[in-house]
Each structure stands twice: as structure tokens, then as C-alpha cells.
Design an enzyme around this catalytic site. Structure first.
Site, short mmCIF file in Angstrom:
data_model
loop_
_atom_site.label_atom_id
_atom_site.label_comp_id
_atom_site.label_asym_id
_atom_site.label_seq_id
_atom_site.Cartn_x
_atom_site.Cartn_y
_atom_site.Cartn_z
N ARG A 108 -3.12 -1.44 -64.05
CA ARG A 108 -1.84 -1.80 -63.43
C ARG A 108 -1.08 -0.53 -63.07
NH1 ARG A 108 -4.16 -5.48 -62.57
NH2 ARG A 108 -4.05 -7.61 -63.38
N GLU A 141 2.72 -0.64 -55.09
CA GLU A 141 1.69 -0.96 -54.11
C GLU A 141 2.00 -2.19 -53.26
OE1 GLU A 141 -1.78 -3.52 -56.19
OE2 GLU A 141 -1.53 -1.53 -57.05
N HIS A 188 -6.74 -0.92 -54.69
CA HIS A 188 -6.96 -2.08 -55.56
C HIS A 188 -8.25 -2.82 -55.22
CE1 HIS A 188 -4.27 -4.58 -58.41
NE2 HIS A 188 -5.53 -4.87 -58.65
#
Length: 331
Positions: free
Chosen positions: A233, A262, A294
Site C-alpha cells: 500500500r 496514486e 500497481h
């Protein structure tokens, strides 16, 4: 059940539709992220299926409840974007996909690490431009390094197994260490792992207690030139502190598949736009920083597992069965 799938991409549609052949739900796909302004799209749906960066705050959940939504079926492991107190208040159940493919994310850790250690990303660009010089591409061995794991869940332990295969000594911290561990690693305190590891890989959830666990204070306790990898995270790292540590050399390499701001950037094509996030833009200027958007979960195997588990969660809810992957507000 009628399911509104938000923040969906082409690969979401293909894998979910293929998996749905055995479940028979009505799936409707939306490219929009789920939030207060897009909640009206969920009208006449029983279930919403958001992704990791969708924002389900009190306002959003309140609007979903008024529309008759009964289930939030996350197709990801993280649930920090969901106001669980609001979900409980409005009687909406929340499920997630806790383990889709630990190996997918663990392998991506080493994709980042190997690029940083051998500078293959820089070499690739050089060769494409006809530059075959080796100067500036000196790397380091992973073999023999001390590898620190913060968070010894399924992904953390999968990462530890790979690290052992590279010949690393593995240190691990977890507030709830596994009762049975099949990996040759030494469990110690978080502070001890940070102080002794040459390479640190983050695998903890984003909670109030873990927010900015990598900060100016903790960075100062680490080895000079430490390599930090984050596939968990973004909010685990104080990015401003990381930039200062990169400038001083305290961080020798930073591999990020997540970033604390993000949302609205990752998963989007901004190649024709000006990057408005000055912090992220600054990160991209460092030669020893590698950022992917990601994609640690993005393998065929993981996508299939995500789709199947998500749809099984929905089927269990429809049948009134126990929700094994339910997320509840902690007491």
C-alpha cells in the site's frame, strides 16, 4: 444478482465474464471509479464491485444504500478505501479477495529488485538507442544479502521463499506471526528488521498504525544504502521522507508498485498530459527509483482467481450463506 463493476478495464471484463459462466450473475461494466459522484450509476443493482482505488466513504455508501445496494464485493485484498463503519450503519456487507496469488505479487517484488540491482531498465533503454557501453551499470549481488520482510502473511512468506532461493538471510516481522512457518527465516521486532536488513520489502495492510511506517525517523535507523520495495500500500511510505533519504544516499534504491497518492494517476494514460503531482514527478527523476503502476497482481493466474473469488462471494451472499471473505469493522 445484478452487479455493477466499477473501474473496469479490458482484462477485468474478459476474466470476469469467463468466470461468470459458472455463476450466472448479470454483470454490467463501468470504466468510472466508484465514488459519491458516480454512485447513481448503481441504481437498480444489488451489488457493486469496486477496485482498490475506488472511494467508498460515508457519502458514497449512504447513496448506495438509498439505491438498494446490499453488497460491496471488492475485487482486491485492500479495503482501506471503504468506510466500514458506514457500511455497518447502512447494513451493507463488504467482501474482498484476501489471497488471489501471493506468488504473483512476490515475483513482482523481485522484478523490481532485479531491475534495481542490475539496472536492466537503464540497459534496455541504452541498447535501444544503440549505446552498448557498460559504464554506470555496475550492480550488486542479491545473494548473501539480509532480506527483511515486514508483514509475514501469504504474500510476505511467498516473498521470503524466493529470497531464500536467492541465497539471502531472511528476517521477518509480523504482529501476528504464523504458528507454522515453512520458510527458513528469523522473526524479530519491526525495529530489528529495519536496522539489520540490506533489503526491506513491505507486505502490511494500510492501517492507522502502519501509515507512514517508513518515515524520517525509521529511515534513520536503517543501514545506509538500504533497498526498499513496496508492493503493498502506498501510504506505508512517507514519500517526502523517502525523497530526502534518496538525496542523502540513505536509501540506495526504491522499488514501488504503489504510491500514496496514486488515485487518478495509476491505471490511466497520462502520456499526453502534464504530471501534476510534483512529488511523483520528483521520484521519477532518480536513477535508482523504479516505479510500476500497481501491476503486481496482473498475471493471468491472479486475474482468474480474483474473478472466481469475487463472484463466489456474491453467490454466497445471494444464497444467504456464510461470507468467508467478509470484512467487518473491528470491535
Amino acid at each position: 444478482m445484478r452487479v455493477a463493476i466499477f473501474d473496469s478495464k479490458r482484462f477485468d471484463r474478459s476474466t470476469l465474464e469467463a468466470a461468470n459462466a459458472q455463476f450466472g450473475h448479470e454483470l454490467v461494466f463501468f470504466e468510472e471509479r466508484l465514488g459519491a459522484h458516480t454512485a447513481p450509476l448503481a441504481e437498480d443493482f444489488d451489488v457493486v464491485c469496486p477496485f482498490v482505488n475506488d472511494k467508498l466513504d460515508h457519502k458514497t455508501i449512504s447513496r448506495l444504500a438509498k439505491l438498494g445496494v446490499k453488497l460491496i464485493a471488492l475485487r482486491c485484498a485492500g479495503f482501506n478505501g471503504v468506510d466500514l463503519a458506514a457500511a455497518a450503519e447502512f447494513g451493507i456487507k463488504v467482501t474482498r479477495v484476501p489471497a488471489y496469488s501471493p506468488e504473483a505479487v512476490a515475483e513482482h517484488v523481485f522484478a523490481l529488485l532485479l531491475s534495481l540491482s542490475r539496472k536492466t531498465h537503464r540497459a534496455y533503454n541504452r541498447v535501444r538507442e544503440g549505446n552498448f557501453l557498460l559504464e554506470g551499470l555496475e550492480g550488486f549481488n542479491i545473494h548473501g544479502k539480509t532480506f527483511g520482510i515486514l508483514g509475514a502473511g501469504k504474500i510476505g512468506l511467498a516473498t521470503a521463499r524466493i529470497a531464500r532461493g536467492f541465497g539471502c538471510k531472511v528476517l521477518a516481522y509480523d504482529p501476528y506471526p504464523p504458528k507454522q512457518c515453512d520458510v527458513d527465516c528469523t522473526f524479530m521486532s519491526q525495529e530489528e528488521v529495519m536496522a539489520n536488513a540490506d533489503i526491506i520489502s513491505l507486505h502490511t495492510p494500510l492501517l492507522e498504525s502502519t501509515h507512514h511506517m517508513i518515515n524520517a525517523t525509521s529511515l534513520a535507523t536503517m543501514k545506509h544504502g538500504v533497498i526498499i520495495l513496496n508492493t503493498s500500500r502506498g501510504g506505508l511510505i512517507d514519500t517526502r521522507a523517502a525523497i530526502s533519504a534518496l538525496k542523502s544516499g540513505q536509501i540506495g534504491g526504491l522499488g514501488l508498485d504503489v504510491y500514496e497518492h496514486e488515485e487518478g494517476v495509476f491505471f490511466e494514460d497520462l502520456s499526453d498530459s502534464v504530471l501534476k503531482d510534483d512529488i511523483l514527478a520528483r521520484l521519477t527523476t532518480f536513477p535508482n527509483v523504479l516505479i510500476t503502476s500497481h501491476q503486481g497482481y496482473l498475471t493471468d493466474e491472479a486475474l482468474k482467481n480474483i474473478a472466481t473469488t469475487t463472484l463466489q462471494n456474491i453467490s454466497d451472499f445471494a444464497a444467504g450463506q456464510a461470507l468467508v471473505n467478509e470484512v467487518k469493522l473491528s470491535a
